[in-house]
Design a protein around this motif. Structure first.
Motif, short mmCIF file in Angstrom:
data_model
loop_
_atom_site.label_atom_id
_atom_site.label_comp_id
_atom_site.label_asym_id
_atom_site.label_seq_id
_atom_site.Cartn_x
_atom_site.Cartn_y
_atom_site.Cartn_z
N ILE A 84 -1.96 -10.94 -6.65
CA ILE A 84 -1.18 -11.33 -5.46
C ILE A 84 -1.57 -10.50 -4.25
O ILE A 84 -1.51 -10.98 -3.11
CB ILE A 84 0.32 -11.19 -5.77
N GLY A 85 -2.01 -9.26 -4.48
CA GLY A 85 -2.38 -8.39 -3.37
C GLY A 85 -1.29 -7.42 -2.98
O GLY A 85 -1.18 -7.04 -1.80
N VAL A 86 -0.46 -6.97 -3.94
CA VAL A 86 0.58 -5.98 -3.66
C VAL A 86 -0.06 -4.62 -3.51
O VAL A 86 -0.70 -4.11 -4.44
CB VAL A 86 1.63 -5.97 -4.79
N ASP A 87 0.09 -4.00 -2.35
CA ASP A 87 -0.52 -2.69 -2.09
C ASP A 87 0.26 -1.58 -2.80
O ASP A 87 1.49 -1.53 -2.75
CB ASP A 87 -0.53 -2.41 -0.59
N GLY A 88 -0.49 -0.67 -3.41
CA GLY A 88 0.12 0.52 -4.02
C GLY A 88 1.19 0.19 -5.04
O GLY A 88 2.23 0.87 -5.09
N TYR A 89 0.95 -0.81 -5.84
CA TYR A 89 1.97 -1.21 -6.81
C TYR A 89 2.14 -0.13 -7.87
O TYR A 89 1.18 0.27 -8.54
CB TYR A 89 1.59 -2.53 -7.48
#
Length: 518
Positions: A84-89
């Motif tokens: 999805i492109g979640v930053d710093g998950y």
């Protein structure tokens, strides 16, 4: 301000965002059981919290409490977040305050009877129009006589007062019948049996405590334990409606902000509208339509979109629709209605997609630039960072122990109000009524004579003065009589003087004995 990432479009392969400045334009999260509504709620809640927006939500099943604890990141969740492109998950908990109307799984939530008002209270008590009218009179009488209605004991005391003064009250305020008063009293007993009595009292909930941010600037997430409360649907829905009304009446107008001041998630939304009279429906519509300008966003959560009336549904600009199951004619109608409410996407057959989506997939349409709804997207919803499930009692106790509001709400206060004032007046009247009987019963006339003769702390000096004067008068009279008689027969003037002295000695001897002097 950065937008909130909801997920990624499957058809167009583009990120799907919710713009914070349109977060107060309300929303709908719908879908059949098991399609991922709760996870979507948690994703939205923690993302609002991360940008500094306080959140209030009900926990109907006990799993929303997982927002307080970090989640467990496995390979599947990590891969989904990367796709999805979640930053710093990474796993992370959220600043959380637990509340509970019953005071068991969170800090007690209270309001006063006066703040609730007769309209919402009549709905909780399931009163008919006539009984609700009597309740209006009770509230008016309390206002006119300056009697505070804080808890249910105060309301019962006012009902008893109205019953005692029924004829006078009926003349001044309108007809009040004994059966209506009895019906309200029986309804109060049912409410007490349901545990609703704990909801009324002090300290009352301060709305500012629902709009807190922590030291890191994250919005506090207030979670209402509703797993037991949901079994009392009228109490549940009326409480949440009261909370919305209080926000509407208390918060100032702010217009469109960079982000909402508060976001309110109303789970099991159909309970709010079931069996609601027309006047109450209008009130709900008014609050939903106008509270946006107070900076508050309301997100209704339910299984079917038509659980929300059309007049309210038209105010919900942000839509997240999980899969629907078309098993019944009503389900099929709901599918058609839901499909027609979205902005069409030429690349997507909305109606077919609605019944074919898997768990964690939803049709999403949010407001974009200038408040225009974006075309609907079939979206893979981003996973939350928190725990997706229930927490233990020890974890709940830990969160509650570190709460910033525990000292304020955990101890109830019972200050003087209608019940205490009316009870004191009744005792005073009873004492006044019994006072004459007590005096007469103790001695009647004999007691009065003893008080006159012997005195009582306050009258002793007066009695002695009167007695002395009486001694002189009586002695002189006896003297004259005796003296006259003796004088006539024996000694003349000398006899009269001697007789007067004898008379004075006799009377002084009598009265001296009475007063203990010789």
């Amino acid at each position: 301000m950065d937008p909130i990432l909801l997920g990624k479009g499957i058809t167009d392969n583009i990120p799907v965002h919710l713009l914070p400045r349109f977060g107060n334009r309300h929303g709908l999260i719908a879908g059949a059981t098991g399609t991922g509504k709760t996870v979507t709620l948690m994703t939205l809640a923690e993302n609002f919290s991360r940008i500094g927006v306080p959140v209030f939500m009900a926990d109907a099943k006990g799993d929303v409490a997982g927002l307080a604890m970090p989640g467990q990141i496995n390979e599947k969740l990590a891969a989904r977040a990367a796709q999805i492109g979640v930053d710093g998950y990474s796993a992370a908990g959220n600043p959380t305050i637990f509340w509970d109307l019953y005071g068991q799984q969170g800090h007690p939530v209270r309001t006063t009877v006066s703040e609730m008002g007769p309209t919402l209270l009549a709905r909780i008590l399931e009163l008919n129009d006539t009984q609700a009218g009597v309740l209006d009179i009770v509230f008016k009488l309390a206002d006119d006589r300056g009697l505070l209605l804080l808890d249910l004991d105060d309301l019962r005391a006012l009902l008893n007062l109205v019953a005692e003064e029924r004829k006078t009250v009926s003349t001044e305020y309108g007809l009040v019948s004994a059966p209506s008063i009895g019906a309200i009293q029986r309804a109060l007993l049912r409410l007490q049996a349901d545990g609703g009595e704990q909801f009324f009292g002090e300290p009352a909930l301060a709305l500012a405590d629902l709009m807190r941010v922590d030291h890191q600037g994250r919005g506090m997430i207030s979670i209402l334990a509703a797993d037991q409360l949901i079994l009392k649907p009228r109490l549940y829905s009326t409480f949440l409606l009261w909370l919305l009304s209080e926000l509407f009446e208390t918060l100032p107008e702010v217009g469109d902000l960079e982000k909402p001041k508060l976001v309110f998630f109303f789970d099991e939304a159909h309970l709010l509208f079931n069996d609601a009279p027309a006047a109450l429906q209008q009130r709900i519509e008014q609050v939903v339509r106008l509270i946006r300008s107070k900076g508050v966003g309301i997100y209704f959560c339910s299984q079917l979109p038509d659980d929300v009336p059309d007049n309210v549904l038209g105010q919900l600009g942000n839509r997240v629709q999980h899969a629907l199951r078309a098993f019944t004619p009503r389900d099929q109608k709901a599918v058609r209605a839901a499909a027609e409410t979205f902005v069409p996407n030429p690349k997507l057959d909305v109606r077919a997609t609605l019944t074919a989506m898997g768990t964690g997939i939803a049709l999403v349409s949010t407001l974009q630039d200038k408040g225009v709804p974006a075309p609907v997207q079939e979206t893979m919803i981003a996973p939350p960072r928190c725990r997706m499930g229930a927490i233990t009692e020890a974890e709940r106790a830990q969160v509650r122990a570190t709460s910033p509001v525990g000292a304020q709400y955990d101890t109830a206060i019972n200050r003087e109000s209608a019940e205490e004032i009316l009870a004191a007046r009744a005792q005073q009247l009873a004492a006044q009524a019994n006072a004459p009987e007590a005096r007469n019963g103790e001695g009647g006339l004999g007691q009065s004579i003893r008080e006159f003769m012997f005195g009582n702390g306050r009258r002793q000096g007066v009695v002695e003065s009167v007695a002395k004067q009486t001694t002189r008068n009586v002695g002189a009279q006896i003297g004259r009589n005796i003296g006259g008689t003796i004088g006539e027969s024996v000694m003349g003037k000398t006899g009269k003087k001697f007789g007067a002295q004898i008379g004075n000695q006799i009377v002084r001897g009598i009265l001296g004995g009475i007063f203990g002097r010789r």
